[in-house]
Design a protein around this motif. Structure first.
Motif, short mmCIF file in Angstrom:
data_model
loop_
_atom_site.label_atom_id
_atom_site.label_comp_id
_atom_site.label_asym_id
_atom_site.label_seq_id
_atom_site.Cartn_x
_atom_site.Cartn_y
_atom_site.Cartn_z
N LYS A 117 0.83 -1.21 0.00
CA LYS A 117 0.00 0.00 0.00
C LYS A 117 0.86 1.26 0.00
O LYS A 117 2.05 1.23 0.37
N LYS A 118 0.28 2.36 -0.39
CA LYS A 118 0.96 3.64 -0.30
C LYS A 118 1.26 3.95 1.17
O LYS A 118 0.46 3.65 2.05
N GLY A 119 2.40 4.54 1.40
CA GLY A 119 2.78 4.88 2.76
C GLY A 119 3.54 3.80 3.50
O GLY A 119 3.99 4.01 4.62
N ALA A 120 3.71 2.63 2.86
CA ALA A 120 4.39 1.52 3.52
C ALA A 120 5.90 1.74 3.56
O ALA A 120 6.47 2.43 2.70
N HIS A 121 6.53 1.12 4.53
CA HIS A 121 7.99 1.09 4.60
C HIS A 121 8.43 -0.37 4.48
O HIS A 121 7.89 -1.24 5.16
N ILE A 122 9.41 -0.64 3.61
CA ILE A 122 9.88 -2.00 3.36
C ILE A 122 11.35 -2.13 3.73
O ILE A 122 12.17 -1.27 3.39
N ASN A 123 11.67 -3.23 4.43
CA ASN A 123 13.06 -3.56 4.77
C ASN A 123 13.48 -4.83 4.06
O ASN A 123 12.82 -5.87 4.20
N GLY A 124 14.56 -4.78 3.28
CA GLY A 124 15.16 -5.96 2.68
C GLY A 124 16.41 -6.31 3.46
O GLY A 124 17.40 -5.56 3.42
N VAL A 125 16.38 -7.42 4.19
CA VAL A 125 17.45 -7.71 5.15
C VAL A 125 18.25 -8.96 4.81
O VAL A 125 19.46 -9.01 5.03
N GLY A 126 17.59 -9.98 4.26
CA GLY A 126 18.25 -11.27 4.15
C GLY A 126 19.15 -11.46 2.95
O GLY A 126 20.21 -12.08 3.05
N ALA A 127 18.75 -10.96 1.79
CA ALA A 127 19.49 -11.21 0.55
C ALA A 127 20.77 -10.38 0.51
O ALA A 127 20.72 -9.16 0.63
N TYR A 128 21.90 -11.04 0.30
CA TYR A 128 23.17 -10.32 0.37
C TYR A 128 24.16 -10.70 -0.73
O TYR A 128 25.36 -10.41 -0.63
N THR A 129 23.67 -11.36 -1.80
CA THR A 129 24.53 -11.66 -2.95
C THR A 129 23.82 -11.22 -4.22
O THR A 129 22.60 -11.03 -4.23
N PRO A 130 24.55 -11.06 -5.32
CA PRO A 130 23.92 -10.67 -6.59
C PRO A 130 22.88 -11.67 -7.08
O PRO A 130 22.01 -11.30 -7.88
N GLU A 131 22.95 -12.92 -6.62
CA GLU A 131 21.99 -13.94 -7.06
C GLU A 131 20.69 -13.89 -6.24
O GLU A 131 19.65 -14.39 -6.67
N MET A 132 20.76 -13.33 -5.06
CA MET A 132 19.58 -13.28 -4.18
C MET A 132 18.71 -12.08 -4.53
O MET A 132 19.22 -11.02 -4.88
N HIS A 133 17.39 -12.28 -4.38
CA HIS A 133 16.49 -11.25 -4.93
C HIS A 133 15.16 -11.25 -4.17
O HIS A 133 14.10 -11.44 -4.76
N GLU A 134 15.20 -11.01 -2.85
CA GLU A 134 13.96 -11.14 -2.07
C GLU A 134 12.99 -9.97 -2.24
O GLU A 134 11.80 -10.12 -2.04
N LEU A 135 13.49 -8.80 -2.61
CA LEU A 135 12.60 -7.67 -2.86
C LEU A 135 12.18 -7.65 -4.32
O LEU A 135 13.02 -7.78 -5.21
N PRO A 136 10.88 -7.48 -4.62
CA PRO A 136 10.44 -7.45 -6.01
C PRO A 136 10.91 -6.18 -6.71
O PRO A 136 10.90 -5.09 -6.12
N SER A 137 11.33 -6.31 -7.96
CA SER A 137 11.78 -5.14 -8.72
C SER A 137 10.68 -4.08 -8.80
O SER A 137 10.95 -2.88 -8.81
N GLU A 138 9.43 -4.54 -8.84
CA GLU A 138 8.30 -3.61 -8.95
C GLU A 138 8.27 -2.61 -7.80
O GLU A 138 7.97 -1.43 -8.00
N ILE A 139 8.61 -3.07 -6.60
CA ILE A 139 8.54 -2.16 -5.46
C ILE A 139 9.72 -1.19 -5.47
O ILE A 139 9.62 -0.06 -4.99
N ILE A 140 10.83 -1.61 -6.05
CA ILE A 140 11.97 -0.69 -6.19
C ILE A 140 11.59 0.42 -7.17
O ILE A 140 11.92 1.59 -6.97
#
Length: 330
Positions: free
Chosen positions: A217-240
């Motif tokens: 939703k609008k106004g949300a805050h998102i934290n991406g914490v776990g993925a730490y290599t170029p192959e990992m991708h836990e946050l969706p590109s759409e939200i970026i």
């Protein structure tokens, strides 16, 4: 030298103190008051292991010098030993003499939860009431505690690919964090967790997005914490792409390691200018954080040894003050 166990560290240092320590560490980093060499990785092929050395030095009134040693030995599981053992060694910045050794595994969990707590405190809406936690692995406890510490939440929706593990986690955490008066809820999927959530924290090593950007939703805050290599991708590109502000623990670290941030840039979905900068710069007023209640903010962390040495230094100071720890002669 003082030796501190996990239990002793927990006794002397709270999550709230850790969050303040991480805020200070990132401010010092953004002020150019730290030296953080690239970590050194040593392969140990005979035993299928790796040993990583993460040094850092912080100058100024509260000097901190040390190195965290993290080993990755998957075969240890069969020996009933930790597969990722870690040790933190603190040195006296004035003399170079080792003065403390502490549980590096717990320190990593604490400072990683705390840096998310720092970002959530700085960037999330003040009236946030609903949070989502995706992933219930080793980092999840500190991630949950950090969110509960910085915001007065009504509920946290929790999801994991292992439903049984998730249910056990929620049962244990409901008891451990009962004093926060927050309802912890097991949900079946990430959509149920994320829809309507004010704060979303994903702490997994997934190689694909753990939730859909369309459900944020609008106004949300998102934290991406776990993925730490170029192959990992836990946050969706759409939200970026949708995000109004994308903030990092350290720009250089995230752009070198985090696939969920690197990929949208490489695919031309975002411009480099859409990545604003570091959380330390937000706290120093060098760049803007949240400007209104409708903005979507994203925080990405891959970790930095500055967080380790500053937090460890403050834990040592408290331990000395309270007379906690075992002293050994070198």
């Amino acid at each position: 030298m003082i030796v501190l166990t996990k239990e002793e560290m927990q006794t002397v240092f709270t999550m709230e103190e850790a969050i303040q320590a991480d805020k200070e560490a990132l401010r010092l980093f953004s002020q150019g008051k730290s030296t953080v060499p690239l970590r050194t990785n040593i392969d140990v092929p005979e035993h299928g292991g790796q040993s990583l050395y993460m040094p850092a030095y912080v100058a100024g009134d509260n000097q901190a010098l040390g190195v965290k040693i993290v080993s990755i030995y998957p075969g240890n599981i069969a020996k009933n030993l930790p597969s990722v053992p870690a040790t933190m060694v603190l040195l006296n910045a004035e003399t170079g003499i080792a003065e403390a050794m502490m549980d590096g595994t717990y320190l990593t969990q604490l400072r990683t939860g705390a840096v998310q707590g720092a970002a959530t405190d700085v960037l999330a809406r003040k009236d946030a009431k609903i949070a989502a936690l995706i992933g219930t692995g080793g980092q999840a406890i500190s991630q949950l505690e950090a969110m509960l510490t910085v915001r007065s939440l009504d509920e946290v929706r929790i999801v994991d690919i292992d439903k049984e593990r998730c249910e056990q986690f929620v049962k244990e955490m409901s008891e451990q964090f009962a004093h926060f008066n927050t309802q912890l809820i097991v949900v079946d999927n990430s959509e149920a967790a994320v829809k309507g959530a004010d704060i979303i924290t994903s702490v997994t090593t997934s190689k694909r997005a753990t939730f859909s950007g369309e459900h944020v939703k609008k106004g949300a805050h998102i934290n991406g914490v776990g993925a730490y290599t170029p192959e990992m991708h836990e946050l969706p590109s759409e939200i970026i792409v949708r995000a109004d502000k994308v903030i990092f623990d350290t720009m250089e670290g995230v752009l070198a390691e985090a696939g969920d941030i690197i990929t949208p840039l490489n695919e031309g979905l975002v411009e480099r200018s859409q990545y604003q900068g570091d959380l330390g710069e937000v706290m120093l007023g060098k760049i803007l954080g949240r400007e209104n209640e409708e903005e979507i903010t994203v925080f990405k962390t891959v970790g930095t040894a500055v967080l380790d040495v500053v937090t460890a230094r403050k834990i040592l100071a408290k331990a000395k003050k309270l007379g906690v720890g075992t002293q050994i002669a070198l």
